[in-house]
Scaffold this motif. Structure first.
Motif, PDB file in Angstrom:
ATOM      1  N   ASP A  16      -1.838   4.088  -4.317  1.00  0.00           N
ATOM      2  CA  ASP A  16      -3.248   3.737  -4.102  1.00  0.00           C
ATOM      3  C   ASP A  16      -4.118   4.979  -3.963  1.00  0.00           C
ATOM      4  O   ASP A  16      -5.326   4.912  -4.164  1.00  0.00           O
ATOM      5  CB  ASP A  16      -3.378   2.882  -2.839  1.00  0.00           C
ATOM      6  N   ALA A  33      -6.608   1.133   0.880  1.00  0.00           N
ATOM      7  CA  ALA A  33      -5.624   0.066   0.679  1.00  0.00           C
ATOM      8  C   ALA A  33      -5.108  -0.491   2.010  1.00  0.00           C
ATOM      9  O   ALA A  33      -3.915  -0.716   2.185  1.00  0.00           O
ATOM     10  CB  ALA A  33      -4.464   0.591  -0.172  1.00  0.00           C
ATOM     11  N   ASP A  77      -1.172   1.720   9.802  1.00  0.00           N
ATOM     12  CA  ASP A  77      -1.413   0.379   9.246  1.00  0.00           C
ATOM     13  C   ASP A  77      -1.800  -0.596  10.351  1.00  0.00           C
ATOM     14  O   ASP A  77      -1.784  -1.803  10.165  1.00  0.00           O
ATOM     15  CB  ASP A  77      -0.179  -0.118   8.471  1.00  0.00           C
ATOM     16  N   SER A 101       0.843  -1.198   0.000  1.00  0.00           N
ATOM     17  CA  SER A 101       0.000   0.000   0.000  1.00  0.00           C
ATOM     18  C   SER A 101       0.878   1.248   0.000  1.00  0.00           C
ATOM     19  O   SER A 101       1.876   1.300   0.707  1.00  0.00           O
ATOM     20  CB  SER A 101      -0.889   0.024   1.243  1.00  0.00           C
ATOM     21  N   SER A 102       0.455   2.234  -0.764  1.00  0.00           N
ATOM     22  CA  SER A 102       1.295   3.412  -0.925  1.00  0.00           C
ATOM     23  C   SER A 102       0.442   4.659  -1.154  1.00  0.00           C
ATOM     24  O   SER A 102      -0.432   4.678  -2.015  1.00  0.00           O
ATOM     25  CB  SER A 102       2.213   3.127  -2.121  1.00  0.00           C
TER      26      SER A 102
END
Ligand SMILES: [Zn+2]
Ligand SMILES: [Zn+2]
Length: 252
Positions: free
Chosen positions: A46, A105, A127, A18-19
């Motif tokens: 994302d 994401a 995250d 994920s970015s």
């Protein structure tokens, strides 16, 4: 930080596959070049998150999102001021609201309002294991800002100017007033005070960002924030965001 300061801001935050790109204040060519230095590229994104409508944060957003089809998130005020819904296909522009977390994401993004001379948000991005807090254009610190940035593993904070250098420097009086006002930009002393409030044993990295090239010198924010961190204890690495090249890769 791919770039930081009034010539353009862009920060990459990634976890696993994920970015996210926070602000896109460089040309598409330059954003792409700097992302390649960071061993990624625009198509790996994302989402693009825009903090506010100032050109040094939004310059490359439309070309980047048009090219890649990546969704763009911004507040209603920023969407309107930057004409984003006219520039991008319907559905690609998504409205974010302060204090309303959303998922992208697998990451949780929480925007929060910060005092600046146009409607502006900071972000925390998590995250589930680590949280990054970013606030780079703010003239003062509110309780709301403090509560959102508390407990982050990584902090990216503006340390824009040295108060004496701004006062004695070449800027016209109205610009000096604007920068130094509660809706302008944080001074090194303001940021050191903020760091004193936010320092906690879990803080691992501090990035000092949006430094003025005219009214600051790299050693000044490093010294002020370093002293503030010294009073908080813990092991914190401190680095700077730069105008002309990407900053240090920070791994949490
Ligand atoms: Zn800015
Ligand atoms: Zn700004």
């Amino acid at each position: 930080m791919l770039s930081s300061g009034s010539d353009g801001n862009a920060t990459l935050v990634a976890s696993g596959d994920s970015s996210l790109l926070i602000d896109a204040g460089l040309s598409l060519i330059e954003l792409t070049r700097r992302m390649e230095i960071a061993r990624t590229g625009p198509y790996a994104l994302d989402a693009v998150l825009i903090s506010h409508d100032h050109y040094d944060h939004v310059k490359g957003a439309v070309p980047l999102c048009r090219r890649t089809g990546v969704p763009l998130y911004a507040s209603r005020a920023t969407i309107k001021a930057s004409g984003l819904t006219r520039a991008l296909p319907a559905g690609q522009v998504r409205e974010l609201r302060p204090d309303t977390p959303f998922g992208v994401a697998g990451l949780t993004v929480t925007p929060f309002a910060v005092p600046h001379d146009t409607f502006t948000v900071g972000f925390t991005i998590s995250d589930g294991e680590a949280t990054v807090g970013l606030a780079t254009d703010l003239g003062s610190v509110t309780l709301d800002v403090l509560s959102h940035l508390a407990g982050c593993d990584v902090l990216v904070l503006e340390s824009n100017h040295d108060e004496d250098m701004l006062e004695r420097g070449p800027y016209p009086p109205h610009l000096k007033r604007r920068i130094g006002s509660p809706l302008g930009h944080l001074s090194n002393a303001d940021t050191a005070e903020l760091v004193r409030s936010l320092g906690h044993p879990g803080l691992r990295h501090l990035v000092l960002a949006h430094l003025s090239r005219t009214n600051n010198r790299p050693e000044l924010p490093l010294q002020a924030a370093g002293e503030a961190l010294g009073e908080c204890g813990g092991e914190v690495s401190v680095s700077l965001g730069w105008h002309d090249h990407p900053g240090e890769l920070i791994v949490v």
